[in-house]
Scaffold this motif. Structure first.
Motif, PDB file in Angstrom:
ATOM      1  N   THR A 180       0.817  -1.218   0.000  1.00 50.28           N
ATOM      2  CA  THR A 180       0.000   0.000   0.000  1.00 50.28           C
ATOM      3  C   THR A 180       0.848   1.264   0.000  1.00 50.28           C
ATOM      4  N   ASP A 181       2.133   1.139   0.289  1.00 57.11           N
ATOM      5  CA  ASP A 181       3.003   2.309   0.283  1.00 57.11           C
ATOM      6  C   ASP A 181       3.606   2.588  -1.085  1.00 57.11           C
ATOM      7  N   THR A 182       3.223   1.814  -2.087  1.00 55.41           N
ATOM      8  CA  THR A 182       3.725   2.036  -3.443  1.00 55.41           C
ATOM      9  C   THR A 182       2.921   3.143  -4.124  1.00 55.41           C
ATOM     10  N   PRO A 226      -8.230  16.532   5.302  1.00 53.03           N
ATOM     11  CA  PRO A 226      -6.921  16.127   5.820  1.00 53.03           C
ATOM     12  C   PRO A 226      -6.500  14.784   5.220  1.00 53.03           C
ATOM     13  N   LEU A 227      -5.281  14.384   5.475  1.00 54.77           N
ATOM     14  CA  LEU A 227      -4.781  13.080   5.055  1.00 54.77           C
ATOM     15  C   LEU A 227      -4.245  12.341   6.285  1.00 54.77           C
ATOM     16  N   THR A 228      -4.448  11.034   6.322  1.00 52.03           N
ATOM     17  CA  THR A 228      -4.030  10.228   7.467  1.00 52.03           C
ATOM     18  C   THR A 228      -2.855   9.331   7.084  1.00 52.03           C
ATOM     19  N   THR A 229      -1.877   9.241   7.972  1.00 53.03           N
ATOM     20  CA  THR A 229      -0.703   8.405   7.743  1.00 53.03           C
ATOM     21  C   THR A 229      -0.602   7.324   8.818  1.00 53.03           C
ATOM     22  N   PHE A 230       0.211   6.300   8.523  1.00 59.20           N
ATOM     23  CA  PHE A 230       0.426   5.183   9.439  1.00 59.20           C
ATOM     24  C   PHE A 230       1.909   4.859   9.498  1.00 59.20           C
ATOM     25  N   ALA A 231       2.330   4.323  10.638  1.00 65.13           N
ATOM     26  CA  ALA A 231       3.731   3.935  10.792  1.00 65.13           C
ATOM     27  C   ALA A 231       4.098   2.852   9.782  1.00 65.13           C
ATOM     28  N   ASP A 232       3.189   1.902   9.553  1.00 63.07           N
ATOM     29  CA  ASP A 232       3.410   0.839   8.570  1.00 63.07           C
ATOM     30  C   ASP A 232       2.139   0.654   7.753  1.00 63.07           C
ATOM     31  N   PRO A 233       2.000   1.376   6.654  1.00 66.06           N
ATOM     32  CA  PRO A 233       0.781   1.253   5.853  1.00 66.06           C
ATOM     33  C   PRO A 233       0.578  -0.140   5.270  1.00 66.06           C
ATOM     34  N   ASN A 234       1.658  -0.921   5.138  1.00 69.68           N
ATOM     35  CA  ASN A 234       1.514  -2.278   4.622  1.00 69.68           C
ATOM     36  C   ASN A 234       0.860  -3.206   5.634  1.00 69.68           C
ATOM     37  N   GLY A 235       0.721  -2.732   6.861  1.00 69.34           N
ATOM     38  CA  GLY A 235       0.048  -3.517   7.886  1.00 69.34           C
ATOM     39  C   GLY A 235      -1.441  -3.270   7.956  1.00 69.34           C
ATOM     40  N   LEU A 236      -1.971  -2.393   7.090  1.00 70.01           N
ATOM     41  CA  LEU A 236      -3.410  -2.128   7.062  1.00 70.01           C
ATOM     42  C   LEU A 236      -4.167  -3.365   6.590  1.00 70.01           C
ATOM     43  N   GLN A 251     -11.060  -0.858  -2.521  1.00 63.84           N
ATOM     44  CA  GLN A 251      -9.795  -0.134  -2.341  1.00 63.84           C
ATOM     45  C   GLN A 251      -9.735   0.619  -1.025  1.00 63.84           C
ATOM     46  N   ALA A 252     -10.331   0.071   0.014  1.00 60.43           N
ATOM     47  CA  ALA A 252     -10.327   0.701   1.327  1.00 60.43           C
ATOM     48  C   ALA A 252      -9.571  -0.173   2.313  1.00 60.43           C
ATOM     49  N   TYR A 253      -9.166   0.449   3.412  1.00 63.24           N
ATOM     50  CA  TYR A 253      -8.393  -0.251   4.437  1.00 63.24           C
ATOM     51  C   TYR A 253      -8.886   0.160   5.823  1.00 63.24           C
ATOM     52  N   THR A 254      -8.593  -0.702   6.800  1.00 61.40           N
ATOM     53  CA  THR A 254      -8.830  -0.371   8.201  1.00 61.40           C
ATOM     54  C   THR A 254      -7.521  -0.512   8.959  1.00 61.40           C
ATOM     55  N   ALA A 255      -7.407   0.233  10.048  1.00 61.46           N
ATOM     56  CA  ALA A 255      -6.187   0.205  10.847  1.00 61.46           C
ATOM     57  C   ALA A 255      -6.090  -1.095  11.646  1.00 61.46           C
ATOM     58  N   THR A 256      -4.869  -1.538  11.878  1.00 58.76           N
ATOM     59  CA  THR A 256      -4.613  -2.729  12.679  1.00 58.76           C
ATOM     60  C   THR A 256      -3.470  -2.422  13.652  1.00 58.76           C
ATOM     61  N   ALA A 257      -3.200  -3.379  14.530  1.00 60.54           N
ATOM     62  CA  ALA A 257      -2.060  -3.224  15.433  1.00 60.54           C
ATOM     63  C   ALA A 257      -0.757  -3.161  14.641  1.00 60.54           C
ATOM     64  N   SER A 269      -0.346  -1.899  11.568  1.00 59.74           N
ATOM     65  CA  SER A 269      -0.214  -0.629  10.848  1.00 59.74           C
ATOM     66  C   SER A 269       0.148   0.518  11.780  1.00 59.74           C
ATOM     67  N   GLY A 270      -0.242   0.395  13.049  1.00 56.95           N
ATOM     68  CA  GLY A 270      -0.070   1.506  13.980  1.00 56.95           C
ATOM     69  C   GLY A 270      -1.296   2.400  13.966  1.00 56.95           C
ATOM     70  N   ALA A 271      -1.361   3.292  14.921  1.00 58.89           N
ATOM     71  CA  ALA A 271      -2.518   4.187  15.052  1.00 58.89           C
ATOM     72  C   ALA A 271      -2.539   5.216  13.925  1.00 58.89           C
ATOM     73  N   PRO A 272      -3.723   5.612  13.467  1.00 55.33           N
ATOM     74  CA  PRO A 272      -3.808   6.643  12.423  1.00 55.33           C
ATOM     75  C   PRO A 272      -3.401   8.010  12.949  1.00 55.33           C
ATOM     76  N   VAL A 273      -2.706   8.764  12.136  1.00 61.48           N
ATOM     77  CA  VAL A 273      -2.296  10.128  12.480  1.00 61.48           C
ATOM     78  C   VAL A 273      -2.860  11.065  11.416  1.00 61.48           C
ATOM     79  N   VAL A 274      -3.744  11.950  11.836  1.00 59.02           N
ATOM     80  CA  VAL A 274      -4.394  12.865  10.894  1.00 59.02           C
ATOM     81  C   VAL A 274      -3.523  14.105  10.716  1.00 59.02           C
ATOM     82  N   ASN A 275      -3.232  14.440   9.453  1.00 61.96           N
ATOM     83  CA  ASN A 275      -2.348  15.570   9.136  1.00 61.96           C
ATOM     84  C   ASN A 275      -3.007  16.500   8.126  1.00 61.96           C
ATOM     85  N   ALA A 276      -2.569  17.733   8.136  1.00 61.89           N
ATOM     86  CA  ALA A 276      -2.929  18.640   7.048  1.00 61.89           C
ATOM     87  C   ALA A 276      -2.183  18.211   5.798  1.00 61.89           C
TER      88      ALA A 276
END
Length: 419
Positions: free
Chosen positions: A71-73, A331-341, A347-353, A355-362
């Motif tokens: 997912t990080d590609t 806003p856009l949300t990032t994850f420590a490891d998007p491949n862990g979603l 084409q949607a994803y949910t957060a998992t342990a 992937s790490g917690a979602p971080v909402v950014n401008a």
């Protein structure tokens, strides 16, 4: 390795290659899907017996296949005829939700509490006024409230069919009127204006005009709410402007007064030096305006014509007066490891342990990425590479079937020995 074990190994190989077929076929089928992230297949050997090889190492007699997400590609950003579409270049995801139940009714939908994330930015406004992508997910953002301020809570962005135009902030007030005469002394007058603050709220602003008791050509203009905010205005004998605050001013230069206070600081245009087109005095003793009205540079009306997206994530309403006004911020949300979603439908994803917690950014902060308007992100499927891998997987599958056939022949030979 026994003949039976060789059969088990071959079967595990068939299952692993079938898994690879599934991943490859999914990639190929979604080669034109907006925001799709292609996957790859990883193979790992497994030891299922307790036998040891002659060198003391465990024998591997099985194989398993797992799907690896990427997912990080970054996909290629391509232009779109849809003006509401957005493409992310970076690590961020759009925040989206799904409605509960049918969305075809006229009543406002209720939304599932599950938070989803997607790279599919092919949005459009549906019949209920929500921004929805082609997979049916509702875009979330910070919406402008009735006070003109952005909300601090993410919610599905809703746009009414007719957006009211908010008057623009007043920065300049102008007065064009005779506020007294050259023949009297001790005269006074008041000029008023309707000024608008940054939220489009109207407020009444007043200026007091007072004539000198000794010099009919000298006046003082002051803020009616703050007498210390004032200026001295002088006129020529023909009633035209001569100076403001005693400064030497050439004919034709702008005459201004700095208004400070509520609703905001503004510049008051009194006209031009040597002219009677702005503030002036009457020379006949009677024909001057009582309580003249100041005009502001605020635009107060406009008809809603549509929506536009901005590269900073702003959702703007456009009007027939050529102006645009902010309705929401994406806003856009990032994850420590998007491949862990965890991958979901559409084409949607949910957060998992993982992937790490979602971080909402401008937009364009903390690696979230930039936005391209009237654009979408293409699928990351490499058709040439996937078709090549498909041929390899097909050959590997065929090779495993040969092992099954050969093992069967060996078993038949063994059984024939006791006949």
């Amino acid at each position: 390795m026994s003949i039976i074990n060789s059969l088990n190994t071959a079967v595990s190989g068939l299952n692993a290659q079938s898994h690879a077929f599934s991943d490859l076929s999914n990639n190929i089928a979604n080669s034109q899907t907006t925001g799709y992230k292609a996957t790859t297949t990883s193979f790992a050997d497994y030891v299922t017996s307790n036998d040891l090889a002659s060198d003391g190492q465990s024998l591997s007699d099985s194989v398993a296949a797992t799907t690896r997400q990427h997912t990080d590609t970054q996909g290629m950003v391509v232009s779109s005829t849809n003006t509401l579409s957005l493409a992310i270049s970076g690590n961020g995801f759009f925040n989206v939700v799904q409605p509960m139940g049918s969305t075809g009714s006229s009543t406002a939908p209720t939304f599932n509490n599950q938070q989803f994330y997607t790279r599919n930015g092919d949005f459009s406004k549906n019949n209920q006024g929500y921004l929805v992508n082609t997979s049916g997910y509702y875009l979330e953002g910070y919406q402008v409230g009735s006070t003109g301020a952005l909300s601090s809570t993410l919610a599905p962005i809703h746009i009414s069919d007719s957006v009211a135009f908010q008057p623009t902030k007043s920065t300049t007030m102008s007065l064009s009127a005779a506020i007294g005469s050259t023949t009297g002394t001790g005269q006074s007058n008041t000029s008023t204006a309707t000024a608008y603050d940054s939220q489009g709220n109207a407020q009444t602003v007043s200026l007091n005009w007072a004539q000198s008791s000794s010099d009919p050509l000298t006046w003082t203009v002051s803020n009616s709410a703050d007498a210390s905010n004032s200026a001295t205005v002088t006129f020529n004998s023909d009633g035209t402007l001569a100076s403001v605050n005693g400064a030497a001013q050439s004919t034709g230069s702008a005459a201004t007064f700095s208004y400070t206070g509520s609703p905001q600081d503004m510049t008051v245009s009194l006209g031009t030096i040597g002219s009677s087109s702005g503030v002036s005095l009457s020379t006949d003793g009677g024909s001057y305006s009582t309580n003249p009205t100041l005009t502001t540079n605020s635009v107060t009306s406009g008809t809603f014509t549509g929506l536009s997206m901005q590269t900073d994530g702003s959702v703007m309403a456009t009007f027939d007066n050529g102006l645009s006004q902010l309705l929401a911020k994406i806003p856009l949300t990032t994850f420590a490891d998007p491949n862990g979603l965890s991958a979901q439908n559409g084409q949607a994803y949910t957060a998992t342990a993982s992937s790490g917690a979602p971080v909402v950014n401008a937009v364009n902060t903390n690696g979230a990425g930039t936005l391209s308007t009237s654009s979408t992100e293409s699928s990351t499927t490499d058709l040439t590479s996937n078709l090549t891998k498909l041929i390899v997987a097909q050959q590997a599958y065929g090779a495993n079937t040969k092992i099954v056939t050969t093992a069967n022949q060996l078993l038949q030979t063994t059984l024939a020995m006791i006949q």
